[in-house]
Design a protein around this motif. Structure first.
Motif, PDB file in Angstrom:
ATOM      1  N   GLU A  33       1.497  54.973  41.433  1.00 31.69           N
ATOM      2  CA  GLU A  33       2.029  56.101  42.197  1.00 31.69           C
ATOM      3  C   GLU A  33       1.135  56.494  43.366  1.00 31.69           C
ATOM      4  OE1 GLU A  33       2.867  59.345  39.583  1.00 31.69           O
ATOM      5  OE2 GLU A  33       4.065  58.094  38.259  1.00 31.69           O
ATOM      6  N   LEU A  49       7.753  53.470  47.735  1.00 33.61           N
ATOM      7  CA  LEU A  49       6.324  53.281  47.943  1.00 33.61           C
ATOM      8  C   LEU A  49       6.053  51.885  48.479  1.00 33.61           C
ATOM      9  CD1 LEU A  49       4.951  54.939  44.681  1.00 33.61           C
ATOM     10  CD2 LEU A  49       5.485  56.000  46.888  1.00 33.61           C
ATOM     11  N   LEU A  55      10.056  56.119  43.603  1.00 28.25           N
ATOM     12  CA  LEU A  55       9.552  57.290  42.889  1.00 28.25           C
ATOM     13  C   LEU A  55      10.536  58.433  43.078  1.00 28.25           C
ATOM     14  CD1 LEU A  55       7.147  58.510  41.321  1.00 28.25           C
ATOM     15  CD2 LEU A  55       6.168  59.116  43.543  1.00 28.25           C
ATOM     16  N   THR A  59       9.626  62.725  38.796  1.00 27.77           N
ATOM     17  CA  THR A  59       8.510  61.863  38.396  1.00 27.77           C
ATOM     18  C   THR A  59       8.946  60.615  37.657  1.00 27.77           C
ATOM     19  OG1 THR A  59       7.896  62.956  36.306  1.00 27.77           O
ATOM     20  CG2 THR A  59       6.878  63.806  38.355  1.00 27.77           C
ATOM     21  N   GLU A  61      10.511  56.729  37.677  1.00 25.65           N
ATOM     22  CA  GLU A  61      10.274  55.622  38.599  1.00 25.65           C
ATOM     23  C   GLU A  61      11.236  54.484  38.307  1.00 25.65           C
ATOM     24  OE1 GLU A  61       6.227  54.298  38.211  1.00 25.65           O
ATOM     25  OE2 GLU A  61       5.490  56.345  38.130  1.00 25.65           O
TER      26      GLU A  61
END
Length: 79
Positions: A33, A49, A55, A59, A61
């Protein structure tokens, strides 16, 4: 006959796309992260990312190989 690519085949962004110093952690690193955001869509609740992890604002993924990581918000300390 050529093998058929699995939809769960890991696709990693080329290292040339990560121009950050130090280089972003890979998607399978414990600190994945910490990678830089390359595309942010806060109105939709997600960011891409540099290591190809999606993401979500809760929270959770989505990893490049298609696996999902459940939301993992830190617990609030009771005072």
């Amino acid at each position: 006959m050529e093998p058929i690519a699995s939809p769960l085949t890991t696709t990693r962004l080329p290292d040339a796309l990560c121009t950050h110093s130090p280089i972003c952690p890979s998607a399978d690193s414990p600190d994945a992260e910490a990678a830089q955001v390359v595309a942010a869509h806060p109105e939709q609740g997600w960011s891409l990312l540099c290591n190809a992890v999606v993401l979500f604002e809760d929270t959770g993924e989505l990893l490049p190989d298609g696996r999902a990581v459940a939301p993992h918000r830190p617990l609030v300390a009771l005072v």
